[in-house]
Enzyme design. Sequence first.
Site, PDB file in Angstrom:
ATOM      1  CB  SER A   1       7.767  -7.448   3.414  1.00 26.41           C
ATOM      2  OG  SER A   1       6.352  -7.490   3.439  1.00 26.41           O
ATOM      3  CG  ASN A   2       4.115  -7.094  -0.343  1.00 28.17           C
ATOM      4  OD1 ASN A   2       4.517  -8.235  -0.171  1.00 28.17           O
ATOM      5  ND2 ASN A   2       2.968  -6.669   0.133  1.00 28.17           N
TER       6      ASN A   2
ATOM      7  CE  LYS B   1       1.774  -4.633   6.029  1.00 24.45           C
ATOM      8  NZ  LYS B   1       2.741  -5.247   5.153  1.00 24.45           N
TER       9      LYS B   1
ATOM     10  CB  SER C   1       2.645  -9.664   8.164  1.00 24.40           C
ATOM     11  OG  SER C   1       2.243  -8.381   7.781  1.00 24.40           O
TER      12      SER C   1
END
Length: 166
Positions: free
Chosen positions: A23-24, A142, A144
Amino acid sequence: LNLQNNLAKWSKEPLDGYVLLGSNGEYPFLSPDEQVETVRAAREVIPSSRLLISGAGMEGTRETIGLSLRMAEAGADAALINTPHYYKTKMTSASIEHHYHQIAEACPIPIIIYNVPVYTGLDMPVESVIKLTEHPNIIGIKESSGNIGKFGIMVKEVSEDFQVLT
């Protein structure tokens, strides 16, 4: 070329591996072909001793399986799969679990669940995560969401072999 130069530079550091197309990064702006080419180019310079995790989530289960297969062929060691979210009201616990189970069954590389509610608008229920840990090809999450309590429950309730990352 810049990606390969950066990865070659980082390969000199004591890292266990890399995550691409998360997502980054810019993955939402890349076509599936460009995403696969990114992984292929990265694998050319990442030593085989280093893990290469690649985002491969799509809105449809079949599309996600197809992209995951292509990522495996391009050299990814594991696929990071975000929760489909376009039809939020239809994404029940059962449908989310079915989605991940079908991908895990079809994919030749391990699957990592990616719960990223800030982008998907969906927060995967901890009960679903716990159920999905039973599949041998789903190796981690993951997480988040930013919910520390939820993170703690996951760490406590899943097996030691299941990785809970944040």
